[in-house]
Design an enzyme around this catalytic site. Structure first.
Site, PDB file in Angstrom:
ATOM      1  N   ASP A  21       0.870  -1.157   0.000  1.00  0.00           N
ATOM      2  CA  ASP A  21       0.000   0.000   0.000  1.00  0.00           C
ATOM      3  C   ASP A  21       0.927   1.234   0.000  1.00  0.00           C
ATOM      4  OD1 ASP A  21      -2.370   1.643   0.525  1.00  0.00           O
ATOM      5  OD2 ASP A  21      -1.451   1.892   2.493  1.00  0.00           O
ATOM      6  N   ASP A  23      -0.141   5.081   0.740  1.00  0.00           N
ATOM      7  CA  ASP A  23      -0.408   6.084   1.773  1.00  0.00           C
ATOM      8  C   ASP A  23      -0.440   5.465   3.161  1.00  0.00           C
ATOM      9  OD1 ASP A  23      -1.310   8.570   0.069  1.00  0.00           O
ATOM     10  OD2 ASP A  23      -2.170   6.778  -0.851  1.00  0.00           O
ATOM     11  N   LYS A 260      11.852   5.930  40.858  1.00  0.00           N
ATOM     12  CA  LYS A 260      11.213   5.286  42.025  1.00  0.00           C
ATOM     13  C   LYS A 260      10.894   3.808  41.799  1.00  0.00           C
ATOM     14  CE  LYS A 260       8.963   9.433  43.713  1.00  0.00           C
ATOM     15  NZ  LYS A 260       8.676  10.030  42.397  1.00  0.00           N
ATOM     16  N   THR A 266      14.154   8.649  33.742  1.00  0.00           N
ATOM     17  CA  THR A 266      13.936   9.033  32.355  1.00  0.00           C
ATOM     18  C   THR A 266      13.580  10.509  32.291  1.00  0.00           C
ATOM     19  OG1 THR A 266      11.618   8.362  32.481  1.00  0.00           O
ATOM     20  CG2 THR A 266      13.195   6.748  31.620  1.00  0.00           C
ATOM     21  N   ASN A 268      11.898  13.273  30.736  1.00  0.00           N
ATOM     22  CA  ASN A 268      10.827  13.460  29.745  1.00  0.00           C
ATOM     23  C   ASN A 268      10.935  14.779  28.993  1.00  0.00           C
ATOM     24  OD1 ASN A 268       9.957  11.642  31.997  1.00  0.00           O
ATOM     25  ND2 ASN A 268       8.272  11.319  30.558  1.00  0.00           N
ATOM     26  N   GLU A 318      11.070   9.252  26.398  1.00  0.00           N
ATOM     27  CA  GLU A 318      11.759   9.162  27.689  1.00  0.00           C
ATOM     28  C   GLU A 318      13.200   8.688  27.542  1.00  0.00           C
ATOM     29  OE1 GLU A 318       9.679   7.319  30.855  1.00  0.00           O
ATOM     30  OE2 GLU A 318       7.701   7.817  30.082  1.00  0.00           O
ATOM     31  N   ARG A 343      14.444  -1.800  18.943  1.00  0.00           N
ATOM     32  CA  ARG A 343      13.352  -2.796  18.964  1.00  0.00           C
ATOM     33  C   ARG A 343      12.025  -2.083  19.164  1.00  0.00           C
ATOM     34  NH1 ARG A 343      11.409  -3.493  24.252  1.00  0.00           N
ATOM     35  NH2 ARG A 343      12.732  -2.499  25.814  1.00  0.00           N
TER      36      ARG A 343
HETATM   37  P1  ADP Z   1      10.200  12.285  36.008  1.00  0.00           P
HETATM   38  O1  ADP Z   1      10.191  11.590  34.694  1.00  0.00           O
HETATM   39  O2  ADP Z   1       8.848  12.425  36.618  1.00  0.00           O
HETATM   40  O3  ADP Z   1      10.941  13.566  35.959  1.00  0.00           O
HETATM   41  P2  ADP Z   1      11.977  10.164  36.880  1.00  0.00           P
HETATM   42  O4  ADP Z   1      11.866   9.357  38.131  1.00  0.00           O
HETATM   43  O5  ADP Z   1      11.812   9.456  35.581  1.00  0.00           O
HETATM   44  O6  ADP Z   1      10.937  11.338  37.047  1.00  0.00           O
HETATM   45  O7  ADP Z   1      13.335  10.904  36.910  1.00  0.00           O
HETATM   46  C1  ADP Z   1      13.750  11.696  35.849  1.00  0.00           C
HETATM   47  C2  ADP Z   1      14.559  12.867  36.293  1.00  0.00           C
HETATM   48  O8  ADP Z   1      15.755  12.460  36.928  1.00  0.00           O
HETATM   49  C3  ADP Z   1      14.993  13.666  35.085  1.00  0.00           C
HETATM   50  O9  ADP Z   1      14.062  14.667  34.773  1.00  0.00           O
HETATM   51  C4  ADP Z   1      16.326  14.224  35.491  1.00  0.00           C
HETATM   52  O10 ADP Z   1      16.151  15.501  36.100  1.00  0.00           O
HETATM   53  C5  ADP Z   1      16.834  13.292  36.560  1.00  0.00           C
HETATM   54  N1  ADP Z   1      17.909  12.384  36.123  1.00  0.00           N
HETATM   55  C6  ADP Z   1      18.961  12.058  36.874  1.00  0.00           C
HETATM   56  N2  ADP Z   1      19.762  11.204  36.245  1.00  0.00           N
HETATM   57  C7  ADP Z   1      19.206  10.978  35.034  1.00  0.00           C
HETATM   58  C8  ADP Z   1      19.598  10.162  33.935  1.00  0.00           C
HETATM   59  N3  ADP Z   1      20.725   9.440  33.966  1.00  0.00           N
HETATM   60  N4  ADP Z   1      18.797  10.148  32.846  1.00  0.00           N
HETATM   61  C9  ADP Z   1      17.689  10.858  32.819  1.00  0.00           C
HETATM   62  N5  ADP Z   1      17.250  11.628  33.828  1.00  0.00           N
HETATM   63  C10 ADP Z   1      18.017  11.709  34.943  1.00  0.00           C
HETATM   64  N1  RBF Z   2       8.015   0.405  28.625  1.00  0.00           N
HETATM   65  C1  RBF Z   2       7.285  -0.624  28.144  1.00  0.00           C
HETATM   66  O1  RBF Z   2       6.135  -0.745  28.506  1.00  0.00           O
HETATM   67  N2  RBF Z   2       7.829  -1.501  27.253  1.00  0.00           N
HETATM   68  C2  RBF Z   2       9.107  -1.413  26.839  1.00  0.00           C
HETATM   69  O2  RBF Z   2       9.527  -2.222  26.015  1.00  0.00           O
HETATM   70  C3  RBF Z   2       9.908  -0.369  27.344  1.00  0.00           C
HETATM   71  N3  RBF Z   2      11.203  -0.228  26.976  1.00  0.00           N
HETATM   72  C4  RBF Z   2      11.928   0.799  27.471  1.00  0.00           C
HETATM   73  C5  RBF Z   2      13.258   0.952  27.077  1.00  0.00           C
HETATM   74  C6  RBF Z   2      14.022   2.003  27.550  1.00  0.00           C
HETATM   75  C7  RBF Z   2      15.434   2.125  27.086  1.00  0.00           C
HETATM   76  C8  RBF Z   2      13.461   2.925  28.465  1.00  0.00           C
HETATM   77  C9  RBF Z   2      14.281   4.071  28.987  1.00  0.00           C
HETATM   78  C10 RBF Z   2      12.164   2.789  28.862  1.00  0.00           C
HETATM   79  C11 RBF Z   2      11.380   1.721  28.376  1.00  0.00           C
HETATM   80  N4  RBF Z   2      10.067   1.534  28.776  1.00  0.00           N
HETATM   81  C12 RBF Z   2       9.307   0.532  28.254  1.00  0.00           C
HETATM   82  C13 RBF Z   2       9.380   2.667  29.378  1.00  0.00           C
HETATM   83  C14 RBF Z   2       9.234   2.615  30.825  1.00  0.00           C
HETATM   84  O3  RBF Z   2       8.116   1.811  31.042  1.00  0.00           O
HETATM   85  C15 RBF Z   2       8.981   4.057  31.178  1.00  0.00           C
HETATM   86  O4  RBF Z   2      10.193   4.680  31.318  1.00  0.00           O
HETATM   87  C16 RBF Z   2       8.102   4.128  32.360  1.00  0.00           C
HETATM   88  O5  RBF Z   2       6.799   4.087  31.851  1.00  0.00           O
HETATM   89  C17 RBF Z   2       8.333   5.353  33.192  1.00  0.00           C
HETATM   90  O6  RBF Z   2       7.467   6.393  32.856  1.00  0.00           O
HETATM   91 MG    MG Z   3      10.682  10.099  33.645  1.00  0.00          MG
END
Ligand code: ADP
Ligand code: RBF
Ligand code: MG
Length: 394
Positions: A21, A23, A260, A266, A268, A318, A343
């Site tokens: 396909d 589009d 946590k 991560t 965001n 993230e 992946r």
């Molecule tokens: P949130 O996503 O609600 O901010 P997380 O528990 O995912 O909370 O933590 C992410 C925060 O932690 C980031 O916004 C950043 O300020 C901090 N942080 C510390 N180390 C890292 C890292 N190695 N990678 C990404 N974020 C990090």
């Molecule tokens: N979440 C999933 O539900 N499935 C995944 O395969 C998955 N892979 C991830 C891979 C990486 C490298 C990272 C950083 C996160 C991944 N997560 C995945 C997301 C994870 O669930 C997410 O960081 C939490 O939802 C925290 O908000």
């Molecule tokens: Mg986060």
């Protein structure tokens, strides 16, 4: 990997031909259509909210127009509505962008002499416009069947049967690749095998694709060997090189469960930082480089999607920056260059399995980013470009 139904040991029937396909499968034309529909619906004084997108997918223009008219209660005929939308679209088709993995796959099949065709509901004239900027495609696709070359549109099998006829192929030896539910039905009605690459991979849409033999999140995940065709061997250090995405913005608070619950923080990004570049179908796990203002440049691995394990309400981007920071950096400017694909997002039965998989992704990222072409991007000036004065810190 949790819901991967395309494993190489899960062998499907061998095929010799692939019918694509156009589009939403090879080209991202959906965003061009949406932009034009919005303009016309707004002219009629209605507020465009994107409703009914799923229904319109893969329909021919007049049928799609009728469905918008019904959804927005517009005082016009499908014919008139269509004329207004088409006038806008004519100018836009040439800007259609190729979807992730499309060129890689088409070139691979061409190189290995696997005959391929385009089987599209769109009229011949528009197909020509859409392909105008795609060099080599007329050579790759000796057979192109358009919606106006057959009697019945998808979900009727006509378009695929005509493509098979022109290729001199038996339908049972053809594999259809489709993004739309109507196209999946058309392929099955033609007696062919079907890979669905849903352009709207939402949970509620899943049942619409249930007759497909395999469902993938993007063409990047297509494995030719599953269908008895030559495998792709273009991964480097476990990641697939791709056209880089440049995305950036202030680090915002996410769901807070990264550090946590997962032990993997991560950082965001706001959706406004990526919405125009990351179409809905590019969910997955990627590698790249992260630049943090005032801190430096680091390797990163990231997820894009709804995180099926937590089933998030919003699509998230993230990045886990592969470096130990002792503090949070919310609000700081983060620049990302995404250079490789690992992946699709997967679901997992336990939290431990998810965490283990994320750590494996991290190891792949660390190693692959040492290699060319991934390593080159660490020097890219995008990562360190100073911010405009008004948004820079303090
Ligand atoms: P949130 O996503 O609600 O901010 P997380 O528990 O995912 O909370 O933590 C992410 C925060 O932690 C980031 O916004 C950043 O300020 C901090 N942080 C510390 N180390 C890292 C890292 N190695 N990678 C990404 N974020 C990090
Ligand atoms: N979440 C999933 O539900 N499935 C995944 O395969 C998955 N892979 C991830 C891979 C990486 C490298 C990272 C950083 C996160 C991944 N997560 C995945 C997301 C994870 O669930 C997410 O960081 C939490 O939802 C925290 O908000
Ligand atoms: Mg986060």
């Amino acid at each position: 990997m949790g819901d991967d139904n395309q494993h190489a040991d899960h062998h499907q029937h061998d095929v010799e031909y692939i019918l694509f396909d156009l589009d939403g499968t090879l080209l991202d034309t959906e965003s061009l259509v949406d932009a034009s529909l919005k303009i016309v619906v707004t002219r009629y004084g209605k507020n465009w909210d994107g409703r009914g997108a799923q229904k319109r997918l893969g329909k021919r223009p007049l049928e799609a127009a009728a469905s918008v008219i019904e959804d927005y209660e517009l005082p016009c005929t499908p014919f008139d509505f269509n004329a207004e939308v088409l006038a806008l679209l004519q100018e836009r088709w040439v800007h259609a962008r190729v979807l992730p993995g499309a060129i890689r796959l088409v070139q691979h099949l061409h190189k290995h002499n696997v005959p391929i065709a385009i089987a599209s509901s769109s009229p011949q004239r528009n197909i020509q416009r859409k392909l105008a900027h795609q060099s080599g495609w007329t050579e790759y696709f000796p057979v192109i069947v358009a919606g106006d070359m057959v009697k019945n549109g998808k979900p009727a099998p006509d378009i695929f049967l005509e493509a098979a006829r022109l290729l001199n192929a038996e339908p049972s030896k053809c594999l259809v690749i489709e993004d739309a539910p109507a196209g999946v039905l058309a392929g099955k009605a033609a007696g062919m095998q079907v890979v669905a690459v849903p352009s709207m991979p939402s949970k509620d849409a899943r049942p619409l694709y249930s007759s497909a033999d395999v469902i993938l999140s993007s063409l990047l995940d297509f494995q030719p060997e599953v269908w008895g065709l030559p495998p792709l061997n273009d991964r480097i250090g476990g990641a697939l090189p791709m056209e880089p995405w440049y995305i950036g913005g202030p680090v915002i608070k996410g769901f807070g469960r990264g550090s946590k619950i997962l032990g993997i923080p991560t950082a965001n990004l706001p959706t406004s930082a990526f919405s125009s570049q990351l179409a809905d179908h590019v969910c997955g796990i990627y590698i790249g480089w992260a630049g943090l203002s005032n801190r430096g440049i680091y390797k990163m691995v990231m997820s894009v999607g709804w995180n099926p394990y937590f089933d998030n309400s919003e699509k998230t981007v993230e990045p886990w920056i592969l470096h130990d920071f002792s503090e949070d950096f919310h609000g700081e400017e983060l620049r990302l260059i995404v250079v490789g694909y690992i992946r699709p997002e997967a679901n997992f039965t336990t939290l431990e399995d998810l965490v283990e998989k994320i750590h494996e992704d991290g190891r792949i990222a660390k190693a692959a980013l040492e290699m060319k072409p991934f390593s080159d991007y660490a020097e890219d000036s995008y990562l360190t470009t100073p911010l405009p004065l008004n948004i820079s810190s303090n």
